[in-house]
Design a protein around this motif. Structure first.
Motif, PDB file in Angstrom:
ATOM      1  N   GLY A  42       0.769  -1.239   0.000  1.00 55.38           N
ATOM      2  CA  GLY A  42       0.000   0.000   0.000  1.00 55.38           C
ATOM      3  C   GLY A  42       0.795   1.280   0.000  1.00 55.38           C
ATOM      4  O   GLY A  42       0.220   2.366   0.141  1.00 55.38           O
ATOM      5  N   ALA A  43       2.126   1.190  -0.158  1.00 48.66           N
ATOM      6  CA  ALA A  43       2.926   2.418  -0.247  1.00 48.66           C
ATOM      7  C   ALA A  43       2.518   3.207  -1.489  1.00 48.66           C
ATOM      8  O   ALA A  43       2.159   2.628  -2.510  1.00 48.66           O
ATOM      9  N   ASP A  44       2.585   4.533  -1.388  1.00 46.07           N
ATOM     10  CA  ASP A  44       2.191   5.389  -2.505  1.00 46.07           C
ATOM     11  C   ASP A  44       3.336   5.652  -3.466  1.00 46.07           C
ATOM     12  O   ASP A  44       3.106   5.977  -4.627  1.00 46.07           O
ATOM     13  N   ASP A  45       4.564   5.518  -2.986  1.00 43.94           N
ATOM     14  CA  ASP A  45       5.725   5.763  -3.845  1.00 43.94           C
ATOM     15  C   ASP A  45       6.950   5.143  -3.193  1.00 43.94           C
ATOM     16  O   ASP A  45       6.917   4.739  -2.028  1.00 43.94           O
ATOM     17  N   TYR A  46       8.046   5.093  -3.955  1.00 49.11           N
ATOM     18  CA  TYR A  46       9.284   4.460  -3.492  1.00 49.11           C
ATOM     19  C   TYR A  46      10.454   5.263  -4.044  1.00 49.11           C
ATOM     20  O   TYR A  46      10.524   5.502  -5.240  1.00 49.11           O
ATOM     21  N   LEU A  47      11.338   5.702  -3.153  1.00 44.50           N
ATOM     22  CA  LEU A  47      12.486   6.509  -3.570  1.00 44.50           C
ATOM     23  C   LEU A  47      13.754   5.891  -2.998  1.00 44.50           C
ATOM     24  O   LEU A  47      13.841   5.621  -1.805  1.00 44.50           O
ATOM     25  N   THR A  48      14.733   5.637  -3.881  1.00 45.10           N
ATOM     26  CA  THR A  48      15.957   4.960  -3.472  1.00 45.10           C
ATOM     27  C   THR A  48      17.052   5.967  -3.122  1.00 45.10           C
ATOM     28  O   THR A  48      17.287   6.927  -3.849  1.00 45.10           O
ATOM     29  N   LYS A  49      17.713   5.750  -1.992  1.00 43.34           N
ATOM     30  CA  LYS A  49      18.858   6.577  -1.609  1.00 43.34           C
ATOM     31  C   LYS A  49      20.048   6.227  -2.496  1.00 43.34           C
ATOM     32  O   LYS A  49      20.216   5.060  -2.860  1.00 43.34           O
ATOM     33  N   PRO A  50      20.917   7.206  -2.782  1.00 44.03           N
ATOM     34  CA  PRO A  50      20.766   8.640  -2.458  1.00 44.03           C
ATOM     35  C   PRO A  50      19.801   9.315  -3.426  1.00 44.03           C
ATOM     36  O   PRO A  50      19.663   8.898  -4.568  1.00 44.03           O
ATOM     37  N   PHE A  51      19.129  10.354  -2.961  1.00 42.24           N
ATOM     38  CA  PHE A  51      18.198  11.084  -3.812  1.00 42.24           C
ATOM     39  C   PHE A  51      18.365  12.578  -3.565  1.00 42.24           C
ATOM     40  O   PHE A  51      18.913  13.000  -2.552  1.00 42.24           O
ATOM     41  N   HIS A  52      17.887  13.363  -4.508  1.00 42.00           N
ATOM     42  CA  HIS A  52      17.910  14.819  -4.349  1.00 42.00           C
ATOM     43  C   HIS A  52      16.699  15.238  -3.510  1.00 42.00           C
ATOM     44  O   HIS A  52      15.581  14.754  -3.731  1.00 42.00           O
ATOM     45  N   ILE A  53      16.926  16.144  -2.567  1.00 41.68           N
ATOM     46  CA  ILE A  53      15.833  16.608  -1.709  1.00 41.68           C
ATOM     47  C   ILE A  53      14.714  17.232  -2.539  1.00 41.68           C
ATOM     48  O   ILE A  53      13.531  17.077  -2.227  1.00 41.68           O
ATOM     49  N   ALA A  54      15.076  17.904  -3.625  1.00 40.96           N
ATOM     50  CA  ALA A  54      14.058  18.516  -4.487  1.00 40.96           C
ATOM     51  C   ALA A  54      13.141  17.454  -5.074  1.00 40.96           C
ATOM     52  O   ALA A  54      11.922  17.671  -5.211  1.00 40.96           O
ATOM     53  N   GLU A  55      13.704  16.293  -5.416  1.00 43.46           N
ATOM     54  CA  GLU A  55      12.872  15.214  -5.954  1.00 43.46           C
ATOM     55  C   GLU A  55      11.944  14.670  -4.875  1.00 43.46           C
ATOM     56  O   GLU A  55      10.769  14.391  -5.130  1.00 43.46           O
ATOM     57  N   LEU A  56      12.447  14.523  -3.656  1.00 47.14           N
ATOM     58  CA  LEU A  56      11.606  14.053  -2.559  1.00 47.14           C
ATOM     59  C   LEU A  56      10.443  15.009  -2.325  1.00 47.14           C
ATOM     60  O   LEU A  56       9.295  14.586  -2.172  1.00 47.14           O
ATOM     61  N   ASN A  57      10.742  16.319  -2.295  1.00 45.66           N
ATOM     62  CA  ASN A  57       9.678  17.311  -2.116  1.00 45.66           C
ATOM     63  C   ASN A  57       8.624  17.195  -3.206  1.00 45.66           C
ATOM     64  O   ASN A  57       7.418  17.281  -2.950  1.00 45.66           O
ATOM     65  N   ALA A  58       9.073  16.985  -4.443  1.00 43.45           N
ATOM     66  CA  ALA A  58       8.147  16.846  -5.565  1.00 43.45           C
ATOM     67  C   ALA A  58       7.295  15.593  -5.416  1.00 43.45           C
ATOM     68  O   ALA A  58       6.087  15.605  -5.706  1.00 43.45           O
ATOM     69  N   ARG A  59       7.905  14.500  -4.973  1.00 42.93           N
ATOM     70  CA  ARG A  59       7.157  13.246  -4.775  1.00 42.93           C
ATOM     71  C   ARG A  59       6.091  13.412  -3.689  1.00 42.93           C
ATOM     72  O   ARG A  59       4.973  12.912  -3.815  1.00 42.93           O
ATOM     73  N   ILE A  60       6.453  14.091  -2.594  1.00 41.73           N
ATOM     74  CA  ILE A  60       5.492  14.320  -1.511  1.00 41.73           C
ATOM     75  C   ILE A  60       4.292  15.108  -2.017  1.00 41.73           C
ATOM     76  O   ILE A  60       3.131  14.740  -1.789  1.00 41.73           O
ATOM     77  N   LYS A  61       4.559  16.198  -2.709  1.00 40.25           N
ATOM     78  CA  LYS A  61       3.468  17.026  -3.222  1.00 40.25           C
ATOM     79  C   LYS A  61       2.613  16.266  -4.214  1.00 40.25           C
ATOM     80  O   LYS A  61       1.390  16.440  -4.271  1.00 40.25           O
ATOM     81  N   ALA A  62       3.249  15.395  -4.991  1.00 39.22           N
ATOM     82  CA  ALA A  62       2.512  14.620  -5.991  1.00 39.22           C
ATOM     83  C   ALA A  62       1.543  13.642  -5.334  1.00 39.22           C
ATOM     84  O   ALA A  62       0.382  13.528  -5.754  1.00 39.22           O
ATOM     85  N   VAL A  63       1.992  12.917  -4.297  1.00 42.24           N
ATOM     86  CA  VAL A  63       1.095  11.957  -3.657  1.00 42.24           C
ATOM     87  C   VAL A  63      -0.023  12.669  -2.900  1.00 42.24           C
ATOM     88  O   VAL A  63      -1.160  12.176  -2.841  1.00 42.24           O
ATOM     89  N   LEU A  64       0.273  13.839  -2.337  1.00 43.16           N
ATOM     90  CA  LEU A  64      -0.770  14.608  -1.659  1.00 43.16           C
ATOM     91  C   LEU A  64      -1.825  15.078  -2.653  1.00 43.16           C
ATOM     92  O   LEU A  64      -3.025  15.034  -2.370  1.00 43.16           O
ATOM     93  N   ARG A  65      -1.388  15.526  -3.827  1.00 44.21           N
ATOM     94  CA  ARG A  65      -2.330  15.956  -4.856  1.00 44.21           C
ATOM     95  C   ARG A  65      -3.188  14.794  -5.326  1.00 44.21           C
ATOM     96  O   ARG A  65      -4.400  14.929  -5.511  1.00 44.21           O
ATOM     97  N   ARG A  66      -2.571  13.645  -5.535  1.00 43.11           N
ATOM     98  CA  ARG A  66      -3.308  12.488  -6.044  1.00 43.11           C
ATOM     99  C   ARG A  66      -4.399  12.056  -5.073  1.00 43.11           C
ATOM    100  O   ARG A  66      -5.518  11.759  -5.477  1.00 43.11           O
ATOM    101  N   LYS A  67      -4.076  12.010  -3.797  1.00 43.68           N
ATOM    102  CA  LYS A  67      -5.033  11.463  -2.841  1.00 43.68           C
ATOM    103  C   LYS A  67      -6.059  12.482  -2.380  1.00 43.68           C
ATOM    104  O   LYS A  67      -7.239  12.159  -2.228  1.00 43.68           O
ATOM    105  N   LYS A  68      -5.620  13.716  -2.160  1.00 43.73           N
ATOM    106  CA  LYS A  68      -6.537  14.692  -1.560  1.00 43.73           C
ATOM    107  C   LYS A  68      -7.158  15.659  -2.559  1.00 43.73           C
ATOM    108  O   LYS A  68      -8.237  16.192  -2.318  1.00 43.73           O
ATOM    109  N   LEU A  69      -6.473  15.896  -3.670  1.00 44.05           N
ATOM    110  CA  LEU A  69      -6.950  16.925  -4.591  1.00 44.05           C
ATOM    111  C   LEU A  69      -7.180  16.398  -6.002  1.00 44.05           C
ATOM    112  O   LEU A  69      -7.308  17.189  -6.935  1.00 44.05           O
TER     113      LEU A  69
END
Length: 225
Positions: free
Chosen positions: A94-121
């Protein structure tokens, strides 16, 4: 919006937390399996960033338990493990996404906003109720096309109510969501009263077609007029 970072690497956890706080998220952290399990059980979050390898247990167990108990948080796995099996297992649980280390913080921020948009908006950045519109990314609120000036906490409070339209919001739930889990140490909720008073006054003066009603002794509810 409230984020829980479950990560045992303190340096990485601090970097992620600092970045998310700059994006105006309320951030909580857990560095081991047991503290993470306790926080997930006791509190509600908009998104959980979940490492798989943790002191005391496996992150996938936390994911499985969260889903089994009906928790509705968005969950993004962040892990150094790059095996297909781990990724498939996490997404299957049931995870919404998967990000492998190392990653760019900007990509993580984008992934967070994307899953929030998908589920809530439904993929959008804007919430619209009656004559009020809120742009989540720009942190902009308008009433009948006119900008409504809100401070950071007023915006976060209104954001929480818009996501919970017509639902009773207790003072405790509101405090935890907007001010974080440290609210447990507060002597009273007077600070919520003053923020709510100012927010309701601004909505009324702007002729917003919504109002936040008081539910005596319990909390508040946002409704259309």
């Amino acid at each position: 919006m409230k984020i829980l970072i479950v990560e045992d690497e303190k340096e990485l956890s601090d970097v992620i937390a600092g970045s998310l706080e700059k994006e105006h998220f309320v951030v909580e952290t857990a560095s081991d399996f047991h503290s993470a399990s306790e926080k997930i059980a006791l509190y509600e979050y908009d998104c959980i960033l979940l490492d798989i390898t943790l002191p005391g247990g496996n992150g996938l167990q936390l994911l499985e338990e969260a889903k089994r108990t009906g928790k509705e948080e968005n969950i993004i796995i962040i892990s150094a493990k790059n095996s297909l099996e781990d990724k498939i297992s996490g997404l299957a649980l049931g995870a919404d996404d998967y990000l492998t280390k190392p990653f760019h913080i900007a990509e993580l921020n984008a992934r967070i906003k994307a899953v929030l948009r998908r589920k809530k908006l439904d993929g959008k950045n804007i919430i619209e109720i009656a004559n009020l519109s809120m742009d989540i990314n720009e942190r902009l609120v308008t009433v009948s096309g006119h900008t409504l000036q809100l401070n950071r906490k007023e915006f976060d409070i209104l954001n929480y109510f818009l996501f919970n339209k017509n639902r009773l919001v207790t003072k405790t739930a509101l405090a935890e969501h907007v001010w974080g889990d440290s609210i447990d140490n507060a002597d009273n909720f007077d600070f919520i009263y003053y923020q709510m008073k100012n927010l309701r006054k601004k909505l009324q003066e702007a002729a917003a077609a919504i109002e936040i009603e008081s539910v005596y002794g319990v909390g508040y509810k946002l409704v259309e007029k």
